[in-house]
Design a protein around this motif. Structure first.
Motif, short mmCIF file in Angstrom:
data_model
loop_
_atom_site.label_atom_id
_atom_site.label_comp_id
_atom_site.label_asym_id
_atom_site.label_seq_id
_atom_site.Cartn_x
_atom_site.Cartn_y
_atom_site.Cartn_z
N GLY A 127 0.76 -1.44 0.60
CA GLY A 127 0.37 0.44 0.53
C GLY A 127 0.61 1.19 -0.05
O GLY A 127 2.25 1.62 0.91
N THR A 128 0.45 2.19 -0.78
CA THR A 128 1.03 3.11 -0.87
C THR A 128 0.85 4.36 0.62
O THR A 128 2.11 4.63 0.45
CB THR A 128 0.75 4.61 -2.06
N THR B 149 -4.62 5.59 7.95
CA THR B 149 -3.29 6.20 6.55
C THR B 149 -4.48 6.13 6.00
O THR B 149 -3.11 6.38 4.99
CB THR B 149 -2.28 4.96 7.38
N GLN B 150 -5.31 4.80 4.99
CA GLN B 150 -5.71 5.06 4.31
C GLN B 150 -6.67 5.82 3.82
O GLN B 150 -7.19 5.70 2.62
CB GLN B 150 -5.78 3.52 4.06
N PHE B 151 -7.99 5.94 4.84
CA PHE B 151 -9.02 6.98 3.87
C PHE B 151 -8.66 7.84 4.53
O PHE B 151 -8.49 8.43 5.87
CB PHE B 151 -9.86 6.15 4.54
N PHE B 152 -9.76 9.47 4.02
CA PHE B 152 -10.14 10.65 4.53
C PHE B 152 -11.36 10.28 6.06
O PHE B 152 -12.07 9.68 6.02
CB PHE B 152 -10.53 11.39 3.64
N THR B 153 -10.70 10.62 7.34
CA THR B 153 -11.30 10.60 8.33
C THR B 153 -11.62 11.93 8.53
O THR B 153 -12.03 12.01 9.52
CB THR B 153 -10.50 10.59 9.55
N GLY B 154 -11.47 13.05 7.95
CA GLY B 154 -11.74 14.91 8.37
C GLY B 154 -10.31 15.36 9.29
O GLY B 154 -10.92 16.50 9.82
N ASP B 155 -9.42 14.10 9.69
CA ASP B 155 -8.67 14.73 10.58
C ASP B 155 -7.81 14.82 9.69
O ASP B 155 -6.99 13.34 10.17
CB ASP B 155 -9.14 14.89 11.62
N GLN B 156 -6.53 14.31 8.67
CA GLN B 156 -5.51 14.16 8.16
C GLN B 156 -3.59 14.89 8.25
O GLN B 156 -3.11 14.56 8.10
CB GLN B 156 -5.33 14.77 6.33
N SER B 157 -4.26 15.24 9.65
CA SER B 157 -2.88 16.24 10.67
C SER B 157 -2.20 15.10 11.09
O SER B 157 -0.98 14.73 11.55
CB SER B 157 -3.12 16.42 11.72
N THR B 158 -3.03 13.55 11.10
CA THR B 158 -2.53 12.55 11.46
C THR B 158 -1.24 11.97 10.33
O THR B 158 -0.30 11.18 10.59
CB THR B 158 -2.72 10.91 11.96
N PRO C 137 1.15 10.63 0.63
CA PRO C 137 0.92 11.10 -0.76
C PRO C 137 -0.94 10.85 -0.89
O PRO C 137 -0.69 9.78 -0.17
CB PRO C 137 1.68 10.24 -2.12
N GLU C 138 -1.66 11.30 -2.05
CA GLU C 138 -2.73 10.85 -1.71
C GLU C 138 -2.92 10.30 -3.42
O GLU C 138 -1.83 10.13 -3.56
CB GLU C 138 -3.32 12.29 -2.44
N THR C 139 -4.02 9.39 -2.41
CA THR C 139 -4.36 8.39 -3.69
C THR C 139 -5.90 8.46 -3.77
O THR C 139 -6.33 8.66 -3.34
CB THR C 139 -3.92 6.69 -2.29
N PHE C 140 -6.02 7.54 -4.05
CA PHE C 140 -7.43 6.82 -4.90
C PHE C 140 -8.49 6.90 -3.95
O PHE C 140 -9.27 7.80 -3.68
CB PHE C 140 -7.40 5.56 -5.94
N ILE C 141 -8.21 6.43 -2.94
CA ILE C 141 -8.59 6.04 -1.39
C ILE C 141 -8.92 6.77 -0.35
O ILE C 141 -9.57 6.78 0.59
CB ILE C 141 -8.31 4.19 -0.91
N SER C 142 -7.86 7.52 -0.38
CA SER C 142 -7.67 8.96 0.36
C SER C 142 -8.17 9.67 0.18
O SER C 142 -8.53 11.02 1.38
CB SER C 142 -5.79 9.41 0.95
N LYS C 143 -8.40 10.07 -1.02
CA LYS C 143 -10.04 11.63 -1.42
C LYS C 143 -11.11 11.54 -0.14
O LYS C 143 -11.15 10.59 -0.63
CB LYS C 143 -9.94 11.95 -2.46
N PRO C 144 -11.50 12.48 0.04
CA PRO C 144 -12.66 12.84 1.06
C PRO C 144 -13.50 11.44 -0.12
O PRO C 144 -14.66 11.22 0.25
CB PRO C 144 -13.16 14.29 0.87
N GLY C 145 -13.79 12.06 -1.58
CA GLY C 145 -14.64 11.61 -2.05
C GLY C 145 -15.19 10.31 -2.48
O GLY C 145 -16.06 9.80 -2.81
N PHE C 146 -14.25 9.47 -1.96
CA PHE C 146 -14.46 7.74 -1.60
C PHE C 146 -15.18 7.57 -0.63
O PHE C 146 -15.99 6.20 -1.29
CB PHE C 146 -12.63 7.12 -1.41
N ILE C 147 -14.97 7.78 0.54
CA ILE C 147 -15.67 7.52 1.71
C ILE C 147 -17.07 8.25 0.71
O ILE C 147 -18.30 7.40 1.22
CB ILE C 147 -15.63 8.77 3.02
#
Length: 243
Positions: A44-45, A182-191, A196-206
């Motif tokens: 995984g990226t 680490t994989q998905f947008f949770t509303g707090d990306q400060s962690t 790098p942004e990926t296909f599944i880490s964008k808010p739109g994926f959720i």
């Protein structure tokens, strides 16, 4: 320990994204449910195999799983071969599930279709008494074939053969998805600001996940649904058993 419903999937988080609501529903009915991750998701990226393991443990607690194990197949490089089939057979015989849920028959990620074939074939072979496998103590395992193998639907749209109403469990399902921070947008990306942004880490994926579940739910007159396909015919006791 015998498991009623065992989800076997290519990567940690495949189950959460695709059939966690179904597992939660069957857990609420008093059944034993579990997850087998074929790989650690080490290619995984974002994140590492260590963080994925930590996230899987957090998700398992949210889902109240009776068991979760990883059988350490190589991410991206496993295949439907006797070597890997025997590893899957071994875990099927260990937990003797009544039903197996596994990856989509085809999908954007090539591991998903390969896992679908590997698990489906291994489930059949697991019932053959002349195939020998041994548990961790070196004892011979009993042949075991689950009653059904169902494939959940992932990124690519596939027309489902049946849909499970998971409306009551949707919020808990999404909590388990967001445990993979680490994989998905949770509303707090400060962690993980440097990932790098990926296909599944964008808010739109959720948002896509919810839209797909709403679409499946709409088809059967409920709020949220999870879709599955099957290689065999489905039978019902009577017409009133359909929702």
């Amino acid at each position: 320990m015998k498991i009623d419903i065992l989800a076997i999937a290519a990567h940690p988080d495949d189950v959460e994204l695709s059939c966690a609501g179904t597992l939660l529903k069957h857990k609420s009915l008093g059944q034993k449910v579990g997850v087998i991750d074929l790989t650690r998701g080490e290619l995984g990226t974002r994140g590492t195999d260590k963080t994925r393991a930590e996230e899987a443990a957090a998700s398992s607690a949210i889902l109240d799983l009776d068991v979760r194990e990883c059988i350490d197949l190589p991410d991206g490089f496993f295949a439907n071969t006797p070597e890997f089939q025997k590893k899957v057979i071994k875990v099927i015989r260990k937990f003797q599930p009544r039903v197996i849920l596994t990856n989509a028959v085809r999908d954007r990620h090539p591991d998903h279709g390969r896992a679908a074939e590997l698990v489906r074939d291994s489930a059949f072979l697991s019932g053959l008494i002349k195939i020998e496998t041994f548990d961790d103590k070196g004892l011979s395992q009993e042949a075991w074939r689950p009653e059904k193998v169902y494939h959940f639907i992932q990124n690519d749209f596939i027309q489902p053969d049946f849909i499970v109403d998971v409306s009551e469990f949707w919020d808990k399902k999404m909590e388990s998805v967001k445990a993979f921070k680490t994989q998905f947008f949770t509303g707090d990306q400060s962690t993980n600001p440097d990932e790098p942004e990926t296909f599944i880490s964008k808010p739109g994926f959720i948002e896509f996940l919810e839209a797909r579940a709403r679409e499946f739910g709409h088809k059967v007159g409920v709020k949220y649904g999870e879709g599955f396909t099957t290689n065999s015919s489905l039978g019902i006791k009577d017409l009133d058993s359909l929702i």
